[in-house]
Write a protein that holds these residues in place. Structure first.
Motif, PDB file in Angstrom:
ATOM      1  N   HIS A   1       0.796  -1.233   0.000  1.00 19.51           N
ATOM      2  CA  HIS A   1       0.000   0.000   0.000  1.00 19.51           C
ATOM      3  C   HIS A   1       0.830   1.285   0.000  1.00 19.51           C
ATOM      4  N   HIS A   2       2.151   1.158   0.052  1.00 19.02           N
ATOM      5  CA  HIS A   2       2.987   2.350   0.169  1.00 19.02           C
ATOM      6  C   HIS A   2       2.747   3.349  -0.949  1.00 19.02           C
ATOM      7  N   ALA A   3       2.636   2.880  -2.171  1.00 19.11           N
ATOM      8  CA  ALA A   3       2.563   3.784  -3.323  1.00 19.11           C
ATOM      9  C   ALA A   3       1.276   4.600  -3.345  1.00 19.11           C
ATOM     10  N   GLU A   4       0.162   3.949  -3.055  1.00 16.50           N
ATOM     11  CA  GLU A   4      -1.139   4.626  -3.141  1.00 16.50           C
ATOM     12  C   GLU A   4      -1.719   4.963  -1.783  1.00 16.50           C
ATOM     13  N   GLY A   5      -1.210   4.317  -0.737  1.00 13.72           N
ATOM     14  CA  GLY A   5      -1.757   4.527   0.589  1.00 13.72           C
ATOM     15  C   GLY A   5      -2.866   3.538   0.907  1.00 13.72           C
ATOM     16  N   PHE A   6      -3.318   3.555   2.156  1.00 14.84           N
ATOM     17  CA  PHE A   6      -4.401   2.671   2.582  1.00 14.84           C
ATOM     18  C   PHE A   6      -5.481   3.518   3.239  1.00 14.84           C
ATOM     19  N   GLU A   7      -6.681   3.407   2.711  1.00 17.64           N
ATOM     20  CA  GLU A   7      -7.795   4.201   3.231  1.00 17.64           C
ATOM     21  C   GLU A   7      -8.980   3.346   3.652  1.00 17.64           C
ATOM     22  N   GLY A   8      -8.874   2.038   3.500  1.00 21.77           N
ATOM     23  CA  GLY A   8      -9.982   1.169   3.883  1.00 21.77           C
ATOM     24  C   GLY A   8     -11.231   1.498   3.099  1.00 21.77           C
ATOM     25  N   ALA A   9     -12.339   1.588   3.812  1.00 26.63           N
ATOM     26  CA  ALA A   9     -13.621   1.859   3.157  1.00 26.63           C
ATOM     27  C   ALA A   9     -13.831   3.346   2.880  1.00 26.63           C
ATOM     28  N   LYS A  10     -12.901   4.192   3.329  1.00 26.63           N
ATOM     29  CA  LYS A  10     -13.081   5.646   3.192  1.00 26.63           C
ATOM     30  C   LYS A  10     -12.133   6.216   2.141  1.00 26.63           C
ATOM     31  N   LYS A  11     -12.166   5.665   0.960  1.00 21.07           N
ATOM     32  CA  LYS A  11     -11.272   6.103  -0.098  1.00 21.07           C
ATOM     33  C   LYS A  11     -11.519   7.569  -0.449  1.00 21.07           C
ATOM     34  N   GLY A  12     -10.451   8.356  -0.448  1.00 23.98           N
ATOM     35  CA  GLY A  12     -10.549   9.780  -0.753  1.00 23.98           C
ATOM     36  C   GLY A  12     -11.006  10.627   0.411  1.00 23.98           C
ATOM     37  N   HIS A  13     -11.209  10.006   1.573  1.00 21.72           N
ATOM     38  CA  HIS A  13     -11.725  10.725   2.738  1.00 21.72           C
ATOM     39  C   HIS A  13     -10.787  11.839   3.163  1.00 21.72           C
ATOM     40  N   TRP A  14      -9.488  11.639   2.976  1.00 17.54           N
ATOM     41  CA  TRP A  14      -8.502  12.642   3.400  1.00 17.54           C
ATOM     42  C   TRP A  14      -8.663  13.956   2.642  1.00 17.54           C
ATOM     43  N   LEU A  15      -9.277  13.920   1.484  1.00 17.26           N
ATOM     44  CA  LEU A  15      -9.473  15.137   0.701  1.00 17.26           C
ATOM     45  C   LEU A  15     -10.451  16.096   1.376  1.00 17.26           C
ATOM     46  N   ASN A  16     -11.360  15.560   2.184  1.00 15.96           N
ATOM     47  CA  ASN A  16     -12.413  16.380   2.789  1.00 15.96           C
ATOM     48  C   ASN A  16     -12.330  16.445   4.307  1.00 15.96           C
TER      49      ASN A  16
ATOM     50  N   TRP B   1       1.428  13.083  -0.662  1.00 16.45           N
ATOM     51  CA  TRP B   1       1.499  12.129   0.446  1.00 16.45           C
ATOM     52  C   TRP B   1       0.128  11.874   1.072  1.00 16.45           C
ATOM     53  N   LYS B   2      -0.895  12.530   0.558  1.00 13.93           N
ATOM     54  CA  LYS B   2      -2.289  12.273   0.891  1.00 13.93           C
ATOM     55  C   LYS B   2      -2.628  12.532   2.360  1.00 13.93           C
ATOM     56  N   PHE B   3      -2.234  13.728   2.825  1.00 13.59           N
ATOM     57  CA  PHE B   3      -2.763  14.239   4.086  1.00 13.59           C
ATOM     58  C   PHE B   3      -2.994  15.730   3.884  1.00 13.59           C
ATOM     59  N   SER B   4      -3.339  16.456   4.944  1.00 11.64           N
ATOM     60  CA  SER B   4      -3.768  17.840   4.781  1.00 11.64           C
ATOM     61  C   SER B   4      -3.026  18.789   5.703  1.00 11.64           C
ATOM     62  N   LEU B   5      -2.944  20.035   5.274  1.00  6.64           N
ATOM     63  CA  LEU B   5      -2.508  21.130   6.132  1.00  6.64           C
ATOM     64  C   LEU B   5      -3.760  21.696   6.796  1.00  6.64           C
ATOM     65  N   THR B   6      -3.858  21.584   8.102  1.00  7.42           N
ATOM     66  CA  THR B   6      -5.043  22.053   8.813  1.00  7.42           C
ATOM     67  C   THR B   6      -4.938  23.550   9.026  1.00  7.42           C
TER      68      THR B   6
ATOM     69  N   SER C   1      -5.960  10.760   6.644  1.00  4.07           N
ATOM     70  CA  SER C   1      -4.835  10.592   5.718  1.00  4.07           C
ATOM     71  C   SER C   1      -4.962   9.233   5.060  1.00  4.07           C
ATOM     72  N   ALA C   2      -4.093   8.985   4.085  1.00  3.55           N
ATOM     73  CA  ALA C   2      -4.027   7.665   3.455  1.00  3.55           C
ATOM     74  C   ALA C   2      -2.900   6.830   4.041  1.00  3.55           C
ATOM     75  N   GLN C   3      -2.320   7.279   5.152  1.00  4.48           N
ATOM     76  CA  GLN C   3      -1.296   6.526   5.895  1.00  4.48           C
ATOM     77  C   GLN C   3       0.019   6.389   5.122  1.00  4.48           C
ATOM     78  N   ARG C   4       0.217   7.182   4.090  1.00  7.11           N
ATOM     79  CA  ARG C   4       1.426   7.006   3.280  1.00  7.11           C
ATOM     80  C   ARG C   4       2.687   7.368   4.050  1.00  7.11           C
ATOM     81  N   VAL C   5       2.643   8.423   4.856  1.00  2.00           N
ATOM     82  CA  VAL C   5       3.808   8.801   5.659  1.00  2.00           C
ATOM     83  C   VAL C   5       4.165   7.679   6.623  1.00  2.00           C
ATOM     84  N   LYS C   6       3.159   7.147   7.289  1.00  2.09           N
ATOM     85  CA  LYS C   6       3.369   6.080   8.272  1.00  2.09           C
ATOM     86  C   LYS C   6       4.014   4.854   7.611  1.00  2.09           C
TER      87      LYS C   6
END
Length: 463
Positions: free
Chosen positions: A241-256, A303-308, A261-266
């Motif tokens: 999952h490193h390349a695309e990340g892992f979001e489970g059932a909430k795909k794209g949730h990090w966008l909103n 990296w699929k996370f957000s600046l709050t 996040s998609a856990q890519r940093v982790k």
């Protein structure tokens, strides 16, 4: 974990920051669901009106027949009034206003420094600490004078330095720094087990972990599920999952969702270091060099996370203010649900209603090898009647240990600077942070500007 034994209906909890519209409501909900505890909650806040509104909300909640935990909520006008005779003290405050927070988070962007949160490390975390430490000195002195035997649960960030200040000011304090970030990683491991092993449903409580590090830069070097070593499985999971990340059932949730996040940093950190990074991606990114995960907004998006943003926080606060008015007026029902926090379980364990093992922030008494004694670290600890005992966690791999140690020494220097009101020491800590990768003259210029913007909270400083 079993909590069996006597009930307690005579407890006194002092809540510092009792006008909160987040943690305070969460506490009310958890207390309402707990039949073994009851008593009085004293709400203290510099915004007395907010505390009084929460008292109305809490008392209205306790009157409901479906609520099991019965508490009387009242406001206190002073720390002395709130703390005197308290059995437990909860601290959850906002140090400063959103104006100072905007300076913490967004002024560094003019210098090419981006922060996803800005409350723990980086330029924002350091300046936030400088204005928070004096507040915690005052709280620690009040604890010493009015509630020396109370157990203190701190939720305020920067977690490490808040907890560290309590112990530095009042060495006899019985304080615990609590953070739920590790829980999120246990949830991720539980999802992995369900998918990789076909088990399920798997609770985070089924995942046994050894926790070590510092708050928001916490790591897991041992994880198991029913005796199965999860690290080899996690390596497979990370590689998948490193390349695309892992979001489970909430795909794209990090966008909103600013907190998702998609856990890519982790996953990336695990593949680099071989141990599991156990905090949210937004926090983890801030502990690493700024040219990696936080180079610019485009990199953050990759990296699929957000600046709050602070603007989002201000808008969210307004919606919470409106909700508070409706709750107090009875125009909106208070939805009782568990928060997933463990504060109530900790209280019950300290009262002798069962043992608990969980991750907490405490001064290092040897539970973390290679880090200075007295510095606040995050490891597992055992809670039982009248005591919290840290679990020996060991030492991180050298490459991770060196990064953690750098932040520990920076935090110690920040504390020293804050207590001495010494801008020269504070600047040294500022420039040592991995996010501050700019020339000395620009770093000093940024530091002076940020310090000036928070000067209302720095009495006695020469700025």
């Amino acid at each position: 974990m079993s909590f069996e034994g006597e009930t307690r209906s005579d407890l006194t909890i002092a809540y510092i920051g009792g006008g909160s519209r987040g943690w305070a409501w969460g506490l009310m909900s958890d207390l309402a669901m707990e039949p073994a505890l009851g008593g009085t909650v004293r709400l203290y806040d510099i915004n007395r009106d907010a505390a009084e509104q929460n008292a109305v909300i809490g008392n209205r909640l306790s009157e409901r027949e479906d609520v099991q935990g019965k508490w009387r909520y009242e406001t206190s006008g002073t720390l002395q009034e709130a703390l005197s005779g308290a059995d437990f003290v909860i601290i959850s405050i906002l140090p400063g206003t959103f104006w100072e927070m905007a300076s913490d988070v967004h002024l560094p962007e003019e210098y090419g420094i981006y922060q996803a949160v800005g409350d723990t490390v980086g330029p924002g975390g350091l300046v936030r600490a400088l204005r928070t430490i004096p507040l915690y000195v005052e709280i620690a002195e009040a604890l010493r004078d009015y509630a020396p035997d109370a157990w203190v649960i701190n939720y305020t960030n920067p977690m490490t330095l808040c907890t560290r200040t309590l112990y530095e000011t009042f060495p006899g304090v019985k304080a615990i720094g609590c953070c739920h970030e590790v829980f999120g990683t246990q949830h991720l491991l539980a999802q992995m087990v369900e998918r990789k092993l076909g088990a399920g449903p798997v609770s985070r409580h089924d995942i046994r972990v050894n926790v070590l590090g510092i708050n928001h830069f916490t790591w897991i070097d041992s994880a198991s599920y029913k005796g199965i070593d999860l690290l080899p499985l996690y390596r497979e999971f990370a590689e998948e999952h490193h390349a695309e990340g892992f979001e489970g059932a909430k795909k794209g949730h990090w966008l909103n969702d600013h907190f998702a996040s998609a856990q890519r940093v982790k996953l990336d950190l695990f593949l680099k270091f071989g141990v599991i990074a156990a905090a949210g991606d937004r926090h983890l990114a801030e502990f690493m060099p700024g040219d990696k995960y936080l180079k610019n907004p485009e990199t953050v998006r990759e990296w699929k996370f957000s600046l709050t943003t602070v603007e989002w926080r201000e808008n969210n606060r307004q919606s919470l203010l409106e909700k508070g008015s409706r709750l107090a007026a009875g125009e909106e029902p208070f939805i009782v649900k568990t928060t997933g926090e463990e504060g109530i379980d900790m209280i019950k364990s300290l009262l002798g209603m069962g043992d608990l093992v969980t991750n907490v922030n405490l001064p290092n008494r040897g539970q973390m090898e290679g880090l200075p004694l007295g510095a606040v670290v995050e490891t597992n600890a055992v809670f039982r009647r009248g005591e919290v005992r840290p679990v020996f966690a060991g030492k991180l791999p050298d490459a991770v240990h060196d990064r953690v140690a750098r932040h520990v020494w920076n935090q110690e220097l920040t504390l020293k600077a804050a207590l001495a009101k010494d801008a020269t020491l504070a600047l040294q800590a500022f420039e040592s942070d991995p996010l501050v990768r700019i020339p000395h003259d620009k770093a000093e210029e940024l530091f002076r500007r940020m310090l000036k913007n928070t000067s209302d909270y720095l009495p006695g400083w020469r700025i």
